[in-house]
Structures are given as structure tokens and as C-alpha cells.
Design a protein around this motif. Structure first.
Motif, PDB file in Angstrom:
ATOM      1  N   LYS A 290       0.826  -1.215   0.000  1.00 55.75           N
ATOM      2  CA  LYS A 290       0.000   0.000   0.000  1.00 55.75           C
ATOM      3  C   LYS A 290       0.858   1.262   0.000  1.00 55.75           C
ATOM      4  O   LYS A 290       0.354   2.358  -0.235  1.00 55.75           O
ATOM      5  N   ILE A 291       2.144   1.103   0.259  1.00 58.92           N
ATOM      6  CA  ILE A 291       3.033   2.254   0.400  1.00 58.92           C
ATOM      7  C   ILE A 291       3.794   2.489  -0.899  1.00 58.92           C
ATOM      8  O   ILE A 291       4.421   1.571  -1.446  1.00 58.92           O
ATOM      9  N   GLU A 292       3.734   3.703  -1.391  1.00 61.47           N
ATOM     10  CA  GLU A 292       4.433   4.056  -2.624  1.00 61.47           C
ATOM     11  C   GLU A 292       5.905   4.314  -2.307  1.00 61.47           C
ATOM     12  O   GLU A 292       6.236   5.221  -1.537  1.00 61.47           O
ATOM     13  N   VAL A 293       6.783   3.514  -2.896  1.00 66.86           N
ATOM     14  CA  VAL A 293       8.208   3.633  -2.606  1.00 66.86           C
ATOM     15  C   VAL A 293       8.919   4.426  -3.701  1.00 66.86           C
ATOM     16  O   VAL A 293       8.468   4.484  -4.847  1.00 66.86           O
ATOM     17  N   GLU A 311      12.304   0.401   1.933  1.00 63.52           N
ATOM     18  CA  GLU A 311      11.708   1.739   1.984  1.00 63.52           C
ATOM     19  C   GLU A 311      10.297   1.692   2.557  1.00 63.52           C
ATOM     20  O   GLU A 311       9.914   2.525   3.388  1.00 63.52           O
ATOM     21  N   ALA A 312       9.524   0.709   2.122  1.00 64.58           N
ATOM     22  CA  ALA A 312       8.145   0.589   2.596  1.00 64.58           C
ATOM     23  C   ALA A 312       8.097   0.301   4.097  1.00 64.58           C
ATOM     24  O   ALA A 312       7.288   0.877   4.830  1.00 64.58           O
ATOM     25  N   ALA A 313       8.979  -0.591   4.557  1.00 66.16           N
ATOM     26  CA  ALA A 313       9.007  -0.934   5.983  1.00 66.16           C
ATOM     27  C   ALA A 313       9.422   0.272   6.814  1.00 66.16           C
ATOM     28  O   ALA A 313       8.852   0.538   7.884  1.00 66.16           O
ATOM     29  N   ALA A 314      10.420   1.019   6.340  1.00 67.35           N
ATOM     30  CA  ALA A 314      10.876   2.201   7.072  1.00 67.35           C
ATOM     31  C   ALA A 314       9.758   3.242   7.178  1.00 67.35           C
ATOM     32  O   ALA A 314       9.516   3.814   8.252  1.00 67.35           O
ATOM     33  N   MET A 315       9.062   3.491   6.076  1.00 70.69           N
ATOM     34  CA  MET A 315       7.981   4.478   6.097  1.00 70.69           C
ATOM     35  C   MET A 315       6.801   4.000   6.939  1.00 70.69           C
ATOM     36  O   MET A 315       6.146   4.799   7.615  1.00 70.69           O
ATOM     37  N   LYS A 316       6.533   2.706   6.902  1.00 67.25           N
ATOM     38  CA  LYS A 316       5.451   2.153   7.708  1.00 67.25           C
ATOM     39  C   LYS A 316       5.739   2.361   9.190  1.00 67.25           C
ATOM     40  O   LYS A 316       4.864   2.779   9.960  1.00 67.25           O
ATOM     41  N   LEU A 317       6.960   2.086   9.601  1.00 69.67           N
ATOM     42  CA  LEU A 317       7.344   2.256  11.001  1.00 69.67           C
ATOM     43  C   LEU A 317       7.247   3.715  11.438  1.00 69.67           C
ATOM     44  O   LEU A 317       6.830   4.016  12.554  1.00 69.67           O
ATOM     45  N   ASP A 319       5.382   5.958  10.105  1.00 70.24           N
ATOM     46  CA  ASP A 319       4.077   6.522   9.753  1.00 70.24           C
ATOM     47  C   ASP A 319       4.267   7.765   8.891  1.00 70.24           C
ATOM     48  O   ASP A 319       3.684   8.824   9.126  1.00 70.24           O
ATOM     49  N   SER A 320       5.126   7.604   7.881  1.00 67.51           N
ATOM     50  CA  SER A 320       5.479   8.721   7.010  1.00 67.51           C
ATOM     51  C   SER A 320       5.247   8.338   5.551  1.00 67.51           C
ATOM     52  O   SER A 320       5.318   7.161   5.181  1.00 67.51           O
ATOM     53  N   THR A 321       4.990   9.334   4.733  1.00 69.89           N
ATOM     54  CA  THR A 321       4.810   9.092   3.301  1.00 69.89           C
ATOM     55  C   THR A 321       6.068   9.451   2.517  1.00 69.89           C
ATOM     56  O   THR A 321       6.070   9.397   1.294  1.00 69.89           O
ATOM     57  N   GLU A 322       7.118   9.835   3.235  1.00 71.16           N
ATOM     58  CA  GLU A 322       8.369  10.196   2.582  1.00 71.16           C
ATOM     59  C   GLU A 322       9.524   9.385   3.148  1.00 71.16           C
ATOM     60  O   GLU A 322       9.512   9.004   4.320  1.00 71.16           O
ATOM     61  N   ILE A 323      10.506   9.143   2.318  1.00 74.31           N
ATOM     62  CA  ILE A 323      11.694   8.425   2.754  1.00 74.31           C
ATOM     63  C   ILE A 323      12.801   9.442   3.013  1.00 74.31           C
ATOM     64  O   ILE A 323      12.962  10.415   2.270  1.00 74.31           O
ATOM     65  N   LEU A 324      13.540   9.265   4.071  1.00 74.94           N
ATOM     66  CA  LEU A 324      14.639  10.177   4.399  1.00 74.94           C
ATOM     67  C   LEU A 324      15.914   9.767   3.675  1.00 74.94           C
ATOM     68  O   LEU A 324      16.534  10.576   2.977  1.00 74.94           O
ATOM     69  N   ALA A 335      18.755  -1.416   2.511  1.00 77.08           N
ATOM     70  CA  ALA A 335      18.415  -0.689   3.730  1.00 77.08           C
ATOM     71  C   ALA A 335      17.969   0.721   3.373  1.00 77.08           C
ATOM     72  O   ALA A 335      18.463   1.319   2.411  1.00 77.08           O
ATOM     73  N   ALA A 336      17.035   1.252   4.148  1.00 77.17           N
ATOM     74  CA  ALA A 336      16.545   2.616   3.956  1.00 77.17           C
ATOM     75  C   ALA A 336      16.132   3.172   5.308  1.00 77.17           C
ATOM     76  O   ALA A 336      15.882   2.423   6.258  1.00 77.17           O
ATOM     77  N   VAL A 337      16.053   4.504   5.408  1.00 72.13           N
ATOM     78  CA  VAL A 337      15.696   5.150   6.672  1.00 72.13           C
ATOM     79  C   VAL A 337      14.584   6.164   6.429  1.00 72.13           C
ATOM     80  O   VAL A 337      14.626   6.921   5.451  1.00 72.13           O
ATOM     81  N   ALA A 338      13.606   6.157   7.305  1.00 70.46           N
ATOM     82  CA  ALA A 338      12.534   7.154   7.265  1.00 70.46           C
ATOM     83  C   ALA A 338      12.537   7.921   8.574  1.00 70.46           C
ATOM     84  O   ALA A 338      13.121   7.482   9.570  1.00 70.46           O
ATOM     85  N   ARG A 339      11.893   9.075   8.556  1.00 72.24           N
ATOM     86  CA  ARG A 339      11.849   9.903   9.762  1.00 72.24           C
ATOM     87  C   ARG A 339      10.423  10.150  10.183  1.00 72.24           C
ATOM     88  O   ARG A 339       9.565  10.514   9.370  1.00 72.24           O
ATOM     89  N   LYS A 340      10.171   9.950  11.444  1.00 71.51           N
ATOM     90  CA  LYS A 340       8.858  10.217  12.019  1.00 71.51           C
ATOM     91  C   LYS A 340       8.719  11.718  12.241  1.00 71.51           C
ATOM     92  O   LYS A 340       9.564  12.332  12.895  1.00 71.51           O
ATOM     93  N   ILE A 341       7.686  12.311  11.696  1.00 75.68           N
ATOM     94  CA  ILE A 341       7.481  13.757  11.811  1.00 75.68           C
ATOM     95  C   ILE A 341       6.617  14.062  13.024  1.00 75.68           C
ATOM     96  O   ILE A 341       5.563  13.488  13.191  1.00 75.68           O
TER      97      ILE A 341
END
Length: 341
Positions: A290-293, A311-317, A319-324, A335-341
Motif C-alpha cells: 500500500k506504500i508508494e516507494v 523503503e516501505a518498511a521504514a515508512m510504515k514504522l 508513519d510517514s509518506t516520505e523516505i529520508l 536498507a533505507a531510513v525514514a523519519r517520524k514527523i
């Protein structure tokens, strides 16, 4: 073991107090065998019992002389950021002394709670509490910030005790100082901290700072990982360390690690998360799809049924729609990293 607090009683009168506290604190009561009832956990040797139980509980209350408690716990103390809280109560129930881990472990709060339950006078000796000023380690704990070098706390608290303000560099506003503005002030340039007596950095990025600058790390980064079957932990960690290092991310700001549930039995992935001290969460293909990577993969779609895992797992964790930090890859790991806003 469901209870997080242990009480140790050595005398008949102390056991009576321990029983009262055990109910109030929802604690396990360890009593010398000759005084133990069916509700207690009996022991013969306090030394052996403490050695076995010290790291298993978050807090300990000794109904005993302070000297006895000190001798019992001394061999097991490690650091103020990991030691459990220790409170000592005299057998008459007159005083509740916060002995170890007053701030981060919560012994000061526990001493006050014990005092409230049995009418004892809480004895708190930490300097900031005695002076009625805030302590940076408590501030960090209460606002969900990881402490960098625990040894630097004393410099920050010393400045506050001297009646001076501490400069804070906090570019994203993670630290709420509205209620403590008499003791801290915000600066816009991190270099100002190195020119001051001490300072505080609050950031998920790494900074080169002075030797008396304390870094606090917001828990806002999530790590997504994908891997092929049978990849060892060291290969997974090698890519993670490269991604974190090249991006100047602070490892202590990573709050969780995630992947697809098809990898939930992957030993290398499980071991890597354990080494990093991170909780590892898994998501179904339906959840991740469901997450657009940013970097979809036809190969991953073919084998996993999703456009991308890390990327999808990082954004899911997060709760972000953007990848850092977009997907990076080695021969067998992504591996990828997302940031919780």
C-alpha cells in the motif's frame, strides 16, 4: 516474573512493612525464611538472592540498614543509565532513602511513593532535587530523548546549580523548554555550544561538538531492511553502518527496525536487530504494497509480491509518506531510513 519491584525484608517488623508495601506497589516480597509467609518468596542468604535478582527487577526496596543494602548491591552496580532503582526503608518505617538511580532509574519517585504509602519521610539527596531545579537527565527521560554520554550530565546540572542558563541547539524543536526557560535557552548555531561552558544538542544528525556538550537523541528514525535468504548478520550490519555513517545519522535516534514478514525467521536479520538493540517488526506484503516507494524493484515484486521492502518498511514504522534515506544496497541486502514527523 510480572512484578517489576522487589522488596527484601530481614526482620519480623520489616516483613510486616514489606507486606504493606508489596500490595501498594504490586511488588514481590522476599523475606528471610524464618519470617516468610505463604505470600512471600523466602530466602536464606540475602547476598545470594540479591545477586540472582538484581538485574531482573526495575526497582528494589530494602527494609534494612543502608549499610547492608550498600554492601549487597555494590558488586552489581554498572552505570546510572542501566542500574535499577534502589530505595532503603528502616524497619520502623520512618524514612525512605533514595539510594541508587534517583533520576533515570526512578528511585527518587519511588522513595516519595513509599513515603506516601507508609507515612515515611522520603530522603532525596540528589543536588538538583535539593535545590529545586530541573535535572537534564530527567528532562531527557520525560521527553523521550536518548542520552548520549551519560558522564556529561554532571556538567549541565552543575551550570544550572550555579544559577546559569544552558544553551541548547535543537533545530527541529524536539525539546520543549517552555516550562524550564529559566534554565535553558535556544541557539541557532551549534558552534556556539563549543564556546560556552557547556551545552546541549538535540538532533538525529551527528555533530562534532565540544567535550562538555551533551547530545540528546530524539527517537524519530526508523530502519527498513531487506535481504536474501541466509544472509549472515555481519553482512546486514555492514550495510546498515555504511548507510548510517555516510548519511551522518545518529544511531541512537533509530527507534525500530522493520522488514517483510516473509523474513520473520531470518536468523541473520534477527541477530542484527539484537546486536543493534532494536525492536524488529514485520509487515505483511499487503501492508507494504500500500506504500508508494521511491525505488520500486521488479525482482522484489516477483519474489515478494511488493514493489519494495526496505523503503516501505521504514515508512510504515515512521508513519510517514516520505523516505529520508532512499534504498541503498549491497550484493544481498537493502536498507533505507525514514523519519517520524
Amino acid at each position: 516474573m510480572k512484578n517489576r519491584t522487589a522488596i527484601f525484608a530481614l526482620t519480623r517488623k520489616g516483613t510486616e512493612i514489606a507486606h504493606e508495601l508489596a500490595v501498594a506497589l504490586q511488588a514481590d516480597c522476599h523475606a528471610l525464611d524464618r519470617y516468610a509467609t505463604k505470600y512471600d518468596i523466602p530466602f536464606e542468604s540475602l547476598k545470594d538472592t540479591v545477586a540472582d535478582k538484581f538485574s531482573r527487577y526495575e526497582a528494589h526496596v530494602f527494609i534494612a540498614a543502608s549499610g547492608i543494602a550498600v554492601r549487597m548491591i555494590a558488586p552489581h552496580l554498572k552505570s546510572k543509565d542501566v542500574d535499577p532503582a534502589v530505595v532503603v526503608v528502616d524497619q520502623e518505617g520512618e524514612f525512605a532513602v533514595s539510594l541508587v538511580s534517583g533520576h533515570l532509574g526512578g528511585a527518587n519517585e519511588l522513595a516519595r511513593l513509599v513515603g506516601d504509602k507508609i507515612g515515611a519521610v522520603p530522603v532525596i539527596t540528589t543536588a538538583t532535587d535539593c535545590a529545586g531545579v530541573p535535572s537534564v537527565d530527567l528532562i531527557a527521560r520525560d521527553q523521550g530523548l536518548n542520552i548520549g554520554d551519560i558522564g556529561l550530565i554532571k556538567h549541565i546540572n552543575a551550570v544550572i546549580l550555579d544559577g546559569q542558563k544552558v544553551p541548547v541547539y535543537d533545530p527541529d524543536g524536539f525539546l520543549d523548554i517552555s516550562a524550564i526557560s529559566d534554565y535553558f535557552y535556544v541557539v541557532d548555531d551549534v558552534d556556539v555550544l563549543s564556546e560556552s561552558r557547556c551545552g546541549v544538542v538535540v538532533d538525529w544528525r551527528r555533530h562534532e561538538v565540544g567535550e562538555r556538550v551533551l547530545t540528546l537523541y530524539p527517537q524519530c528514525l526508523s530502519l527498513g531492511v531487506g535481504c536474501r535468504r541466509g544472509v549472515p548478520a555481519n553482512e546486514i550490519l555492514e550495510l546498515i553502518f555504511r548507510v548510517v555513517g555516510e548519511s551522518d545519522l545518529a544511531p541512537k535516534s533509530i527507534f525500530c527496525m522493520g522488514s517483510i514478514d516473509a523474513k520473520s525467521d531470518e536468523e541473520g536479520l534477527l541477530e542484527a536487530a539484537e546486536i543493534l538493540g532494536l525492536e524488529l517488526k514485520f509487515f505483511s506484503a499487503a501492508e507494504l504494497d500500500k506504500i508508494e516507494v521511491a525505488n520500486p524493484s521488479g525482482m522484489v515484486m516477483k519474489h515478494m509480491g511488493v514493489n519494495g521492502v526496505c523503503e516501505a518498511a521504514a515508512m510504515k514504522l515512521a508513519d510517514s509518506t516520505e523516505i529520508l534515506i532512499p534504498k541503498s544496497k549491497s550484493a544481498r541486502v537493502t536498507a533505507a531510513v525514514a523519519r517520524k514527523i
